[in-house]
Each structure stands twice: as C-alpha cells, then as structure tokens.
Design a protein around this motif. Structure first.
Motif, PDB file in Angstrom:
ATOM      1  N   LEU A  78       0.845  -1.184   0.000  1.00  9.82           N
ATOM      2  CA  LEU A  78       0.000   0.000   0.000  1.00  9.82           C
ATOM      3  C   LEU A  78       0.881   1.234   0.000  1.00  9.82           C
ATOM      4  N   SER A  79       0.371   2.294  -0.596  1.00  5.09           N
ATOM      5  CA  SER A  79       1.119   3.541  -0.670  1.00  5.09           C
ATOM      6  C   SER A  79       0.966   4.314   0.634  1.00  5.09           C
ATOM      7  N   ASP A  81      -0.112   7.340   0.794  1.00  5.90           N
ATOM      8  CA  ASP A  81      -1.414   8.018   0.716  1.00  5.90           C
ATOM      9  C   ASP A  81      -2.543   7.095   1.151  1.00  5.90           C
ATOM     10  N   GLN A  82      -2.477   5.832   0.737  1.00  2.18           N
ATOM     11  CA  GLN A  82      -3.518   4.881   1.128  1.00  2.18           C
ATOM     12  C   GLN A  82      -3.476   4.618   2.629  1.00  2.18           C
ATOM     13  N   LEU A  83      -2.271   4.471   3.162  1.00  2.00           N
ATOM     14  CA  LEU A  83      -2.154   4.243   4.600  1.00  2.00           C
ATOM     15  C   LEU A  83      -2.693   5.437   5.386  1.00  2.00           C
ATOM     16  N   TYR A  84      -2.378   6.640   4.930  1.00  2.00           N
ATOM     17  CA  TYR A  84      -2.891   7.840   5.593  1.00  2.00           C
ATOM     18  C   TYR A  84      -4.417   7.813   5.626  1.00  2.00           C
ATOM     19  N   ALA A  85      -5.041   7.587   4.466  1.00  2.99           N
ATOM     20  CA  ALA A  85      -6.499   7.599   4.391  1.00  2.99           C
ATOM     21  C   ALA A  85      -7.111   6.480   5.232  1.00  2.99           C
ATOM     22  N   ASP A  86      -6.537   5.284   5.144  1.00  2.00           N
ATOM     23  CA  ASP A  86      -7.056   4.159   5.918  1.00  2.00           C
ATOM     24  C   ASP A  86      -6.963   4.414   7.418  1.00  2.00           C
ATOM     25  N   TYR A  89      -9.475   7.094   8.551  1.00  2.00           N
ATOM     26  CA  TYR A  89     -10.782   6.448   8.544  1.00  2.00           C
ATOM     27  C   TYR A  89     -11.006   5.632   9.821  1.00  2.00           C
TER      28      TYR A  89
END
Length: 253
Positions: A78-79, A81-86, A89
């Motif tokens: 995972l990138s 950015d994806q980790l940040y959003a996840d 959330y």
C-alpha cells in the motif's frame, strides 16, 4: 515507576466472537480497540468502548490492514497516501464512538503486519503520524522502542509509549519473532509476569536465542485473542501490584 498494561480488544465481528474482553478489562489500564479493518465492526466497537469506560480503562485506536480473513497479520502493498487515508478512517470511526460515550481517546497502536511495516518503512511511518495529527495530535503512539515509527513520531513532537510484549519472544535486533516460529509466543503466565518484572528491574530482555538486549518501555502488551489472555492479564497485574508497581495508562500530552 508506573507502567501501563495494554491489551488488543474488540476483535470480533458479526457473529464471530474473539477473546474475552469482559474477563480481561478489569486487569488492564489501556485497551487497543480494533477499528473494523482487521477485526471489529460498529456494534463491537461501541460495546468495547462502553466496557472500557465502565472499568475506567484508557481507550486507544488499533488500526490495521484491510484483511479480515488474515486478521491483519499478512503484509500488503500500500502507498503512503492509502495508509494515511485508511488510518484517518479507522481512528475517526473509533473516535466517533468515544464522542458518543463522552470519553476521550488516549492513544493509537497499529496492529499486526502494519505494526511491523511502519517500523521498517519511514514513508509509511510518516503517513501514520500525519494521520494521527490530523485527528488529534495529543494522542500517544504505542510502538517498538526502536524503529521508524518512534523516530517519525518524535520528530513530529508526538508523545510515544515504548512497548514491551509480555507474551511474545524477541529477536536479537529488538524486533518480535515471527509468529510462524515455534517459540514466537510465551505460553506460561508466570513466565510472562517474570519477564515483565525483569524488564522493569533491569531494562533488559532475553531473546529467543539467549542473548540479553536493552528493553525500555512505558507500556506492556498482552494479546486478547490468545486462549489464556485473562490468566496472563491477572498474573501480570497481580505480580506488579505485589511489588508496589503502579499500573496506570499513559497520559495524553
């Protein structure tokens, strides 16, 4: 000195019940509550927050990888950015239940494979730190004493609670032994309690290969999904109190 005793909790979902949160909660000072990705669902999250509030236990978010089938213990690509959003959330979801119950979240502890990934990868560590700051920069980050996450958190002036695992074996570099190893888990409650006492007394721990390494920690973890988790929690708490050690949660900044 005081020490925090934390446990991973709220790890059932739907019709699946995992662990004995009701039995463990009276013995711990902090609960790391699953946020719906590796385990947990809205009903479980709500009940676990309510249970922690009832017992005066500090509440922390336990974000993980989106991997219910693997319980968040399988690494995934995972990138940042994806980790940040996840992470935003998941922390935000648990914080909603905290607000509904009129309690404040105290900390964040990544779960499973994510815990190890953010301690190896500086970019992922920074993404997780940025997600915590976006929600509440007073939250404490629970992590290994050494690694990328502790460095990223300290660079951002976040409070860190260095973590010792009472029920997991260590490698010589201070990381945890892989769960596939036959000696990965400490199976005896008395041995786990003795490990905690020895760590606090000498700031050292014996590794799976017999070496002694430095180990300084403000919080001690047990895993709530283990079959003997209640016995471990009770044994460790009893031994600490017998020695006059105060068991209390790590305070927010």
């Amino acid at each position: 000195m005081p020490i925090d005793l934390n446990c991973d909790m709220g790890e059932g979902y739907g019709r699946y019940h995992v662990g004995n949160d009701e039995g463990i909660m009276p013995y711990i000072s902090s609960a790391n509550i699953a946020c719906g990705f590796h385990a947990g669902d809205p009903q479980v999250m709500r009940r676990t927050v309510q249970l922690a509030k009832l017992h005066g236990v500090a509440i922390g978010a336990h974000p993980g990888l989106p991997d219910l089938a693997g319980f968040g213990r399988r690494e995934m690509e995972l990138s940042a950015d994806q980790l940040y959003a996840d992470t935003v959330y998941q922390i935000g979801a648990l914080n909603g239940f905290c607000l509904a119950e009129n309690v404040r979240m105290s900390h964040v502890k990544p779960h499973g494979a994510l815990y190890h990934m953010v301690n190896r990868d500086r970019e992922l560590a920074c993404a997780l730190v940025e997600a915590v700051i976006a929600i509440d920069r007073e939250l404490v980050i629970y992590t290994l004493p050494q690694g990328e996450l502790v460095q990223a958190a300290q660079a951002a002036n976040l409070r860190v609670a260095r973590e010792f695992f009472a029920d997991r074996a260590y490698q010589a570099d201070g990381t945890l032994v892989a769960r596939t190893h036959p000696q990965a888990m400490i199976k005896d409650a008395a041995s786990a309690a003795a490990r905690v006492v020895n760590m606090l007394a000498g700031q050292r721990v014996v590794t799976v290969t017999g070496e002694e390494i430095d180990m300084q920690a403000e919080t001690v973890c047990i895993h709530g999904d283990e079959r003997q988790a209640v016995l471990f929690a009770r044994s460790i708490r009893t031994e600490l109190e017998r020695l006059g050690v105060v068991v209390s949660a790590c305070e927010r900044t």
